[in-house]
Design a protein around this motif. Sequence first.
Motif, PDB file in Angstrom:
ATOM      1  N   GLU A  87      25.542  -1.245  10.145  1.00 21.42           N
ATOM      2  CA  GLU A  87      24.272  -0.542  10.306  1.00 21.42           C
ATOM      3  C   GLU A  87      24.498   0.821  10.959  1.00 21.42           C
ATOM      4  O   GLU A  87      25.250   0.949  11.911  1.00 21.42           O
ATOM      5  CB  GLU A  87      23.343  -1.370  11.179  1.00 21.42           C
ATOM      6  CG  GLU A  87      21.985  -0.718  11.400  1.00 21.42           C
ATOM      7  CD  GLU A  87      21.136  -1.545  12.350  1.00 21.42           C
ATOM      8  OE1 GLU A  87      20.003  -1.140  12.624  1.00 21.42           O
ATOM      9  OE2 GLU A  87      21.638  -2.589  12.810  1.00 21.42           O
ATOM     10  N   ASN A  88      23.842   1.815  10.434  1.00 31.50           N
ATOM     11  CA  ASN A  88      23.934   3.149  11.022  1.00 31.50           C
ATOM     12  C   ASN A  88      23.163   3.176  12.340  1.00 31.50           C
ATOM     13  O   ASN A  88      21.988   2.834  12.382  1.00 31.50           O
ATOM     14  CB  ASN A  88      23.360   4.179  10.050  1.00 31.50           C
ATOM     15  CG  ASN A  88      24.213   4.327   8.805  1.00 31.50           C
ATOM     16  OD1 ASN A  88      25.427   4.184   8.885  1.00 31.50           O
ATOM     17  ND2 ASN A  88      23.582   4.592   7.673  1.00 31.50           N
ATOM     18  N   LEU A  89      23.841   3.570  13.419  1.00 29.78           N
ATOM     19  CA  LEU A  89      23.236   3.587  14.747  1.00 29.78           C
ATOM     20  C   LEU A  89      22.591   4.942  14.993  1.00 29.78           C
ATOM     21  O   LEU A  89      23.233   5.986  14.830  1.00 29.78           O
ATOM     22  CB  LEU A  89      24.294   3.293  15.813  1.00 29.78           C
ATOM     23  CG  LEU A  89      24.961   1.920  15.713  1.00 29.78           C
ATOM     24  CD1 LEU A  89      26.032   1.776  16.782  1.00 29.78           C
ATOM     25  CD2 LEU A  89      23.933   0.815  15.854  1.00 29.78           C
ATOM     26  N   SER A  90      21.351   4.910  15.439  1.00 29.37           N
ATOM     27  CA  SER A  90      20.634   6.133  15.749  1.00 29.37           C
ATOM     28  C   SER A  90      20.877   6.527  17.204  1.00 29.37           C
ATOM     29  O   SER A  90      21.437   5.761  17.998  1.00 29.37           O
ATOM     30  CB  SER A  90      19.131   5.942  15.503  1.00 29.37           C
ATOM     31  OG  SER A  90      18.637   4.921  16.350  1.00 29.37           O
ATOM     32  N   ARG A  96      19.617   3.377  24.264  1.00 34.50           N
ATOM     33  CA  ARG A  96      19.114   2.098  24.768  1.00 34.50           C
ATOM     34  C   ARG A  96      20.260   1.191  25.202  1.00 34.50           C
ATOM     35  O   ARG A  96      20.196   0.531  26.241  1.00 34.50           O
ATOM     36  CB  ARG A  96      18.265   1.424  23.684  1.00 34.50           C
ATOM     37  CG  ARG A  96      17.595   0.148  24.129  1.00 34.50           C
ATOM     38  CD  ARG A  96      16.521  -0.287  23.158  1.00 34.50           C
ATOM     39  NE  ARG A  96      17.011  -0.407  21.796  1.00 34.50           N
ATOM     40  CZ  ARG A  96      16.720   0.442  20.816  1.00 34.50           C
ATOM     41  NH1 ARG A  96      15.937   1.498  21.051  1.00 34.50           N
ATOM     42  NH2 ARG A  96      17.189   0.266  19.595  1.00 34.50           N
ATOM     43  N   ARG A  97      21.320   1.159  24.400  1.00 27.83           N
ATOM     44  CA  ARG A  97      22.482   0.345  24.782  1.00 27.83           C
ATOM     45  C   ARG A  97      23.144   0.891  26.044  1.00 27.83           C
ATOM     46  O   ARG A  97      23.580   0.124  26.907  1.00 27.83           O
ATOM     47  CB  ARG A  97      23.488   0.308  23.628  1.00 27.83           C
ATOM     48  CG  ARG A  97      22.996  -0.456  22.400  1.00 27.83           C
ATOM     49  CD  ARG A  97      24.082  -0.584  21.363  1.00 27.83           C
ATOM     50  NE  ARG A  97      23.611  -1.322  20.195  1.00 27.83           N
ATOM     51  CZ  ARG A  97      24.387  -1.664  19.178  1.00 27.83           C
ATOM     52  NH1 ARG A  97      25.675  -1.325  19.178  1.00 27.83           N
ATOM     53  NH2 ARG A  97      23.896  -2.337  18.156  1.00 27.83           N
ATOM     54  N   ALA A  98      23.236   2.204  26.143  1.00 20.96           N
ATOM     55  CA  ALA A  98      23.847   2.800  27.339  1.00 20.96           C
ATOM     56  C   ALA A  98      23.013   2.493  28.585  1.00 20.96           C
ATOM     57  O   ALA A  98      23.563   2.211  29.660  1.00 20.96           O
ATOM     58  CB  ALA A  98      23.996   4.308  27.151  1.00 20.96           C
ATOM     59  N   ALA A 192      15.924   2.491  31.774  1.00 15.92           N
ATOM     60  CA  ALA A 192      15.864   1.437  30.748  1.00 15.92           C
ATOM     61  C   ALA A 192      14.466   1.351  30.146  1.00 15.92           C
ATOM     62  O   ALA A 192      14.315   1.160  28.932  1.00 15.92           O
ATOM     63  CB  ALA A 192      16.269   0.100  31.365  1.00 15.92           C
ATOM     64  N   TYR A 193      13.457   1.492  30.972  1.00 18.83           N
ATOM     65  CA  TYR A 193      12.084   1.437  30.459  1.00 18.83           C
ATOM     66  C   TYR A 193      11.793   2.614  29.529  1.00 18.83           C
ATOM     67  O   TYR A 193      11.175   2.456  28.469  1.00 18.83           O
ATOM     68  CB  TYR A 193      11.099   1.422  31.633  1.00 18.83           C
ATOM     69  CG  TYR A 193       9.660   1.369  31.196  1.00 18.83           C
ATOM     70  CD1 TYR A 193       9.084   0.165  30.799  1.00 18.83           C
ATOM     71  CD2 TYR A 193       8.878   2.525  31.184  1.00 18.83           C
ATOM     72  CE1 TYR A 193       7.760   0.116  30.397  1.00 18.83           C
ATOM     73  CE2 TYR A 193       7.549   2.481  30.780  1.00 18.83           C
ATOM     74  CZ  TYR A 193       6.992   1.274  30.386  1.00 18.83           C
ATOM     75  OH  TYR A 193       5.688   1.224  29.978  1.00 18.83           O
ATOM     76  N   ASN A 194      12.241   3.794  29.904  1.00 20.35           N
ATOM     77  CA  ASN A 194      12.003   4.972  29.074  1.00 20.35           C
ATOM     78  C   ASN A 194      12.760   4.914  27.751  1.00 20.35           C
ATOM     79  O   ASN A 194      12.316   5.486  26.749  1.00 20.35           O
ATOM     80  CB  ASN A 194      12.406   6.239  29.840  1.00 20.35           C
ATOM     81  CG  ASN A 194      11.507   6.497  31.029  1.00 20.35           C
ATOM     82  OD1 ASN A 194      10.339   6.100  31.043  1.00 20.35           O
ATOM     83  ND2 ASN A 194      12.042   7.151  32.057  1.00 20.35           N
ATOM     84  N   SER A 195      13.923   4.235  27.730  1.00 22.51           N
ATOM     85  CA  SER A 195      14.714   4.128  26.497  1.00 22.51           C
ATOM     86  C   SER A 195      14.261   2.992  25.593  1.00 22.51           C
ATOM     87  O   SER A 195      14.785   2.849  24.489  1.00 22.51           O
ATOM     88  CB  SER A 195      16.193   3.951  26.848  1.00 22.51           C
ATOM     89  OG  SER A 195      16.396   2.726  27.527  1.00 22.51           O
TER      90      SER A 195
END
Length: 263
Positions: A87-90, A96-98, A192-195
Amino acid sequence: MQAFRNCGVCASGSLLKGRTDFLVARRNMAVLRRTAACVQLLKDKANVFCSSPVHQRLLRLPEVARSNAVAFSVGSTLCAVPFTQVENLSHESLIRRASCLVTDSANTYLSQTTLALVDALTQYAKALHTLIALQKRYITSIGKLTPAEEDSIWQVIIGQRVEVSDRLEECKRFESNWINAIHICELSAEAAYNSGAEHACTATKTNLQVAQSKVEEIRKISKEAQKKLAETKAEEIQRMAEYASSIDINDLEDIPEAYLRED
């Protein structure tokens, strides 16, 4: 494959002999029998492969995996190797993962600093209770000890006071690290909430509440010990004053009356 190579060797050799000596009927019949045996052997190998668990699992692959399968022809059999599309990661998903990784590290830092601070506060409270016990023992023995015994007790009390001071400094040092961990967790939860990683934000806020409740609980215990120590010191001062006044009265009673009269 071994059977296929053997069959190829047999067929090539037999055909060569058939070309040079095709009028010999017996040899031609032998060639035909060998060729038929090789064909039968290949059919048996193909049947074994089709009935094997690997082939059955390949047949049960999902439709998506089947569509992505690449077929390779090996002899007279087919081997299917599935390939999945990545899957192409945006940019949003990577951020979000970071942010989730940041919250994991912040939670680890918070748990370690909380454990260190709770342990330091516990040891500080124990040192305070030990000092309180020594102080009370000295209060009850005022006026009953020899100068040597009183000096030895005071040496123990002074040593315990030094330990209490060291424990307090250790608490202050770990508390500074703990406060930094609290701030880092708050920032990581907000990131984390903002992402879009709401689960990571919720988990971090829960860990913050648990850490703060544990530290607050042990702080109450240490504050109660400090209060008892202050009460013990006040009691010691009062007892020493009473003892000093009793000594003065006794000394005055021992003085002859002639020395107390004015001329």
